[in-house]
Design a protein around this motif. Structure first.
Motif, short mmCIF file in Angstrom:
data_model
loop_
_atom_site.label_atom_id
_atom_site.label_comp_id
_atom_site.label_asym_id
_atom_site.label_seq_id
_atom_site.Cartn_x
_atom_site.Cartn_y
_atom_site.Cartn_z
N ASP B 226 66.05 25.30 11.86
CA ASP B 226 64.90 26.60 12.10
C ASP B 226 63.89 26.50 11.28
OD1 ASP B 226 67.00 28.01 13.31
OD2 ASP B 226 67.74 28.96 11.85
N VAL B 227 63.94 25.78 10.15
CA VAL B 227 63.05 25.63 9.29
C VAL B 227 61.96 24.65 9.87
CG1 VAL B 227 62.00 24.57 6.98
CG2 VAL B 227 64.08 26.25 7.03
N ILE B 233 55.45 24.04 8.61
CA ILE B 233 55.90 22.57 9.04
C ILE B 233 54.83 22.01 9.84
CG2 ILE B 233 57.55 21.14 10.06
CD1 ILE B 233 58.51 22.18 7.64
N ARG B 234 54.44 22.87 11.01
CA ARG B 234 53.40 22.44 11.95
C ARG B 234 52.15 22.21 11.41
NH1 ARG B 234 52.80 26.72 15.97
NH2 ARG B 234 51.15 27.50 14.44
N THR B 235 51.78 23.08 10.24
CA THR B 235 50.45 22.81 9.31
C THR B 235 50.42 21.64 8.72
OG1 THR B 235 50.55 25.17 9.18
CG2 THR B 235 48.96 23.99 7.57
N ASN B 249 59.76 17.23 1.44
CA ASN B 249 59.22 18.00 0.76
C ASN B 249 59.33 19.59 1.13
OD1 ASN B 249 59.47 15.83 -1.08
ND2 ASN B 249 56.99 15.55 -0.89
N HIS B 250 58.82 19.62 2.50
CA HIS B 250 58.73 20.97 3.09
C HIS B 250 59.95 21.34 3.87
CE1 HIS B 250 54.38 21.00 2.18
NE2 HIS B 250 54.44 19.65 2.40
N GLY B 251 60.56 20.38 4.68
CA GLY B 251 61.67 20.93 5.71
C GLY B 251 62.81 20.99 4.56
#
Lengths: 520, 336
Positions: B226-227, B233-235, B249-251
């Motif tokens: 989902d995340v 994430i695209r950014t 770090n993000h996901g």
């Protein structure tokens, strides 16, 4: 080598290292590992309630004045007593005690210690109140002579003295440890207590100064293993040397016993027990179908006793012919002829003679819980169905079942008794004396002055041969009345590794003694 | 944060009181008198009544409750009806075994579960993903006793690499110092004993960890999927961050909240004792102790273990909440 490589190497080497560690053969041959399902409740004779694990350890750490003689357990022999005499009225017991015996703490065993131990149990142990309260006086005649006086004749008293509650404790240790004596038990027995870890083990060490000679083993480790299938795997893998069938009806299933018999690494010891399991009628009930003798006889003839022993137990239980098991010294051989035989046609005609239409009976068959009781109940249910009686099985939790039974709220129930001392009294008096009918799980016998007087006379007659004859008559009188159908007596089964030798399995109560055991 | 923790700790008091009242009455409502149960089918009424008097069971329930609660204030949990030993002492004897097992099981589950979830999520529908999904489904569905038996048969009976059950070899007993067998082995210089304790720990840990690792893997995979579809994430990808940074770090960080909850609650549950696993492996922990006590109607032990369990559960959930704050700044702000 990086740290990760080191860890990986260690992980690979672990199993190998451990097998090296396991390989201390000498220590292994001198250590006996016994699997038991739970911790002993206590190692204290002063509070022992005939709980099997604690009782067994007590009998290996302590000695009693007398003990039953292996292998048939029909005669008493002296342990801490060398000899004894009983007065003609059966009330006074004179004991001569063994000289030179020392407790494991080095203090001397003498008549004072016996007096101290028995009086201690009398005050602290409510479980044996009924029998220990008979002790009127204990007199120390000399350090090796003791006189015990009872308030009434009770020949089974010697049998009680062979029980763990009557084990002789070190008075010095009791004074030293106070209420911590249970964690530091000191007796004269072949093994002394070393340590215990909750739910893990109890460790006993050989007592090199034991008066019958030092045991062949150096130590006994009781491993606490609650799960039956784990106990089996441990036995097969050599992790334990002995597995016992504690709580006869919940341990190892019949098919597992067959598999273990086929395993060359395992020996299966089978001994007859004095446990009786029966289908009992509510004999104090004056109405209802089973107030009629013919109806009770009909049920007794409806049960396929041999089929039950083979089909449900695969030969691990034995036939019971009457109120006592056939290995009791008071067993009346006539019971074998008197015992009802499986005959459904006779059962049906008895029912019709009693004027009972079987289809009108809708019985509740009460039973203890557990798969084995379930199997027995199902078997009996099918036998009853064969003569046209519908029975519903009610497997009930023990306290609730006891409540129903003692309140007499049943017609038929499965029940049983494991005598906690080796005397016919342990089955007969509690089971059939009418004044005790609702004080325990009994046959709830109705008042019968003749039978009651006979039971009490058999209980109290000092002359053992006369006593035996009285019990013969008691058994016949009871059998004529058909208070129940005696179903089976489970054998005591002990599994050992093939190299274990010299084990003595007591029949009543079923406790092992390890003094004579060795490993090859 | 400190005031948040303090408020939660104060809220602990009414919770424990409710638990106490419920468990005290429940054990007395279930049929079965401890004296009757302890003495077994052969006992007479006289024996039962004598034992009841000895165990103070003939007192009124109100008086029993009063004595129990006043005892609790001075740390007295009563004595076991079965053994006559203080309950607090019996719990403390068994707690290390349970802690040893559950801490290790949680660590193993995290070490296996989270990376598997992450790898599956970053390669959805790959062979790796399919295999891990099937394996984790088995892990979640297989009953502990079955897995335990299979592992015992393979690794103990057939291969002979590991012991069937217990905490250390009976021939290499570890003397008790702290109650943590491996540590005690090292402390007493009994290296063989410590090694044997490690071996004994492997199978029960594997059984306990299997379920948690499988659950964790599945959760992390799903939330991560989902995340990874979110705008931020695209950014991050568009900013040219390395794939590893985007994933970890993000996901992962944003997928960890549910994982923390699961780990926390399962850990609390394990501390309360994994009854089946402890029983099958003859592991001397709290779960087995409580189970035996229920069978024996050992009231003080049932009460004591339930209270400890409830306390551990609440404390763990406070820790989980604090970890939420650490992981998520929005939660941190709300905590004040």
């Amino acid at each position: 080598m990086t740290i990760w490589k080191r860890i990986a190497a260690a992980a690979v080497a672990l199993p190998l290292l451990a097998s090296a560690a396991y390989g201390q053969d000498d220590a292994r041959l001198k250590t006996l590992v016994v699997a038991v399902p739970s911790d002993p409740v206590s190692l204290e004779p002063g509070t022992n309630r005939a709980e099997p694990i604690g009782s067994e350890i007590i009998l290996n750490v302590f000695d009693t004045l007398v003990a039953w003689t292996a292998p048939d357990f029909k005669a008493l022999e002296g342990r801490l007593a060398t000899s004894w005499t009983v007065s003609d009225d059966g009330k006074v017991f004179d004991f001569k005690l063994r000289e030179g015996v020392k407790f494991q703490d080095g203090t001397a065993f003498d008549a004072e210690a016996v007096k101290f131990s028995l009086e201690r149990t009398k005050t602290t142990n409510p479980y044996v109140k009924a029998t220990f309260d008979l002790i009127q006086d204990i007199t120390v005649v000399s350090p090796t002579e003791l006189k015990v006086t009872l308030s009434a004749a009770y020949p089974a008293f010697l049998s009680i003295l062979a029980q763990p509650q009557a084990a002789i404790v070190s008075p010095t240790a009791v004074k030293k440890y106070g209420d911590q004596f249970a964690s530091n038990p000191v007796g004269t027995g072949p093994f002394s207590f070393k340590s215990a870890q909750a739910d893990t083990n109890v460790v006993l060490e050989a007592n090199p100064d034991y008066f019958r000679g030092a045991p062949k083993l150096q130590q006994i480790i009781y491993r606490i293993i609650p799960d039956a299938s784990t106990r089996r795997l441990e036995l097969e893998g050599g992790g334990v040397d002995i597995v016992q069938q504690q709580g006869q009806l919940s341990a190892i299933a019949a098919e597992d016993i067959e598999a273990l018999k086929a395993n060359a690494d395992v020996k299966v010891l089978e001994t007859s027990s004095q446990i009786i399991r029966q289908l009992e009628f509510n004999n104090s009930k004056t109405d209802g179908p089973f107030s009629n003798l013919k109806a009770r006889q009909a049920i007794a003839h409806a049960i396929d006793y041999d089929g039950l022993l083979e089909g449900v137990f695969g030969g691990t239980a034995e036939r019971v012919y009457g109120p006592l098991t056939s290995n009791s010294w008071a067993f009346n051989p006539k019971m074998k002829e008197m015992a009802p035989k499986y005959d459904p046609d006779l059962a049906k005609s008895l029912l019709s003679e009693a004027g009972i239409d079987p289809s009108s009976l809708n019985l509740k068959l009460y039973s203890f819980q557990g798969p084995l009781w379930g199997a027995v109940a199902t078997f009996v249910q099918a036998n009853l169905a064969d003569i046209g009686i519908t029975a519903t099985i009610e497997q009930t939790e023990f306290p609730a079942l006891r409540g129903l039974q003692t309140a007499g709220q049943f017609d038929v129930a499965l029940d049983g008794r494991q005598p906690w001392y080796n005397d016919p009294d342990a089955h007969i008096t509690i089971g059939y004396l009418s004044s005790l009918a609702d004080t325990a799980m009994t046959f709830r016998m109705p008042k019968d002055e003749e039978l009651d007087a006979l039971i009490l006379k058999a209980q109290q007659t000092p002359d053992m041969e006369a006593r035996k004859q009285l019990y013969f008559t008691v058994q016949e009188k009871i059998a004529e009345r058909v208070p129940g159908a005696y179903l089976f007596s489970p054998k005591l089964i002990v599994f050992t590794r093939a190299n274990v030798e010299g084990l003595v399995v007591n029949s009543a109560p079923p406790l092992n003694e390890y003094w004579s055991v060795s490993k090859k | 944060m400190a005031s948040f923790i303090l408020r939660r700790l104060i809220a602990l008091i009414p919770v424990m009181c409710i638990v106490l009242v419920i468990v005290f009455s429940l054990v007395r409502i279930i049929p079965g008198d401890p004296a009757t149960t302890l003495l077994g089918p052969g006992a007479t009424q006289q024996q039962i009544e004598a034992l009841r008097a000895q165990l103070n069971l003939d007192e009124s329930v109100i008086l029993q409750f009063y004595h129990y609660v006043t005892g609790l204030f001075v740390g007295d949990f009563g004595v076991s009806l079965k053994t006559g030993q203080p309950v607090a002492q019996e719990i403390l004897q068994r707690l290390p075994a349970t802690i040893e097992l559950s801490v290790l099981a949680v660590l193993v589950a995290i070490i296996f579960g989270i990376p598997i979830g992450v790898l599956s999520a970053t390669r959805p529908n790959s062979l790796f993903d399919h295999v891990t999904r099937v394996v984790s489904l088995i892990g979640v569905s297989m009953p502990a006793f079955l897995l335990a038996l299979v592992l015992q048969l393979i690794f103990a009976t057939y291969l002979g690499w590991l012991p069937v059950s217990g905490r250390f070899s009976p021939y290499l007993p570890v003397e008790r110092v702290t109650g943590f067998a491996i540590l005690d082995g090292l402390l007493t210089g009994n290296l063989d004993g410590a090694l044997s304790a490690v071996q004994h720990l492997i199978l029960p840990t594997a059984v306990l960890a299997a379920f948690l690792a499988a659950t964790l893997g599945r959760f992390v995979r799903n939330t991560m999927l989902d995340v990874m579809g979110e705008d931020f994430i695209r950014t991050a990808k568009a900013k040219g961050l390395r794939r590893r940074d985007v994933v970890l770090n993000h996901g992962l960080r944003n997928s960890l909240l549910p994982a923390v909850t699961i780990v926390g609650l399962k850990f609390a549950e394990m501390l309360g004792g994994a009854i089946l696993t402890e029983t099958i492996f003859a592991w001397p922990g709290i779960g087995r102790y409580m189970f035996e006590a229920i069978k024996n109607r050992d009231y003080p032990v049932i009460q004591g273990t339930t209270l400890v369990f409830a306390l551990l559960f609440v404390l763990t959930s406070i820790i989980v909440d604090v970890l939420y704050g650490v992981l998520d700044p929005r939660v941190r702000r709300k905590m004040g």
